[in-house]
Design a protein around this motif. Structure first.
Motif, short mmCIF file in Angstrom:
data_model
loop_
_atom_site.label_atom_id
_atom_site.label_comp_id
_atom_site.label_asym_id
_atom_site.label_seq_id
_atom_site.Cartn_x
_atom_site.Cartn_y
_atom_site.Cartn_z
N LEU A 61 -33.64 51.99 5.67
CA LEU A 61 -33.07 50.65 5.80
C LEU A 61 -31.91 50.54 4.83
O LEU A 61 -32.10 50.66 3.62
N LEU A 62 -30.72 50.31 5.35
CA LEU A 62 -29.52 50.18 4.52
C LEU A 62 -29.17 48.71 4.40
O LEU A 62 -28.87 48.04 5.39
N THR A 63 -29.22 48.18 3.17
CA THR A 63 -28.95 46.76 2.95
C THR A 63 -28.02 46.59 1.76
O THR A 63 -27.43 47.57 1.28
N HIS A 64 -27.89 45.38 1.25
CA HIS A 64 -26.87 45.13 0.23
C HIS A 64 -27.24 43.93 -0.63
O HIS A 64 -28.02 43.07 -0.23
N THR A 65 -26.64 43.89 -1.82
CA THR A 65 -26.68 42.69 -2.65
C THR A 65 -25.37 41.92 -2.44
O THR A 65 -24.39 42.45 -1.92
#
Length: 265
Positions: A61-65
């Motif tokens: 799972l590729l996510t971000h802040t």
């Protein structure tokens, strides 16, 4: 423990976490809107390798802040991070035998759009926004077209590549840029809406066998890899030529200085 006078260790730009069969890799460089610097890309590569090596991981799972998923290449690193570095990252995502899922709750530009194209599944929330702004900088979305053009509606690609218009998650889903636009849920924020939409997807991936997932991914990425094999050299050369041009230097300088480029004066 750090010795007296020694510099503090650098904080990672990619945070990794393995829970319940899912390796979560979080882009955590909000100071430059998660731009693709050399260090961030190296750490992301390392995170993908570590996920592949873990026997209990079924998907990434590729996510971000922050409010930006990824703003594209870090323009301040021009000359140190080039088009072939971006090709290598995008191809690594496409070739990874694990499915890669993108979780998007913020803005996406340039190379960040390439990341979405390389991912197998992507879910964007009501606060997400997208734009191909390269033409406004004297550039073109060259290298990121490798994973994107096989997925995008051709008429929509022509419109948004040329105009640089911004569009929302619903339009991104309609044209094939993302898999699903999570609808706003009453009394819930955008991140919660995305997580709710992701839940059945991640549950389905957890139930897959390593071989089944890898071979199924091989089928659905075959056309993307043919595009990489066929067009990488030409598009990397186009990108390098444009970045070295006087017009692009003016466009990028104007962007960094928050002013109109010369061709708008």
């Amino acid at each position: 423990m750090t010795g007296a006078g020694a510099p503090a260790p650098e904080q990672p730009l990619i945070r990794g976490e393995h829970i319940g069969g899912i390796a979560t890799l979080t882009l955590d460089s909000p100071h430059n809107r998660n731009a693709l610097s050399g260090r961030l890309v190296a750490e992301l590569h390392a995170g993908l390798v570590a996920a592949q090596a873990a026997p209990d991981i079924r998907a990434v799972l590729l996510t971000h802040t922050g409010t930006t998923f990824c703003a594209g290449a870090d323009l301040r690193e021009a000359g140190r991070f080039g088009p072939r570095d971006l090709v290598a990252l995008l191809r690594a995502i496409v070739e990874l035998p694990l499915p890669v899922v993108a979780r998007v709750t913020g803005q996406v530009r340039a190379g960040g759009l390439g990341l979405l194209g390389a991912c197998d599944i992507s879910v964007a929330g009501p606060g997400a926004g997208f734009a191909f702004t390269e033409a406004r900088l004297g550039l073109a979305p060259a290298v990121i077209s490798l994973p994107l053009l096989p997925r995008l509606d051709p008429r929509a690609a022509a419109r948004y590549y040329l105009t640089g218009e911004r569009f929302d998650a619903a339009e991104a889903a309609r044209i094939g840029l993302v898999t699903l636009a999570a609808e706003a849920v009453e009394a819930a924020d955008g991140a919660e809406a995305v997580d709710r939409a992701l839940a059945p997807i991640l549950d389905g991936l957890r139930r897959g066998s390593p071989q089944g997932l890898a071979e199924s991914k091989r089928l659905v990425t075959a056309e993307l890899l043919r595009a990489f094999d066929r067009d990488t050299e030409a598009l990397a050369e186009q990108s390098a030529r444009l970045f070295a041009s006087a017009e692009a230097r003016e466009g990028m300088t104007a962007f960094l200085e928050r002013r109109d480029p010369a061709w708008l004066r």
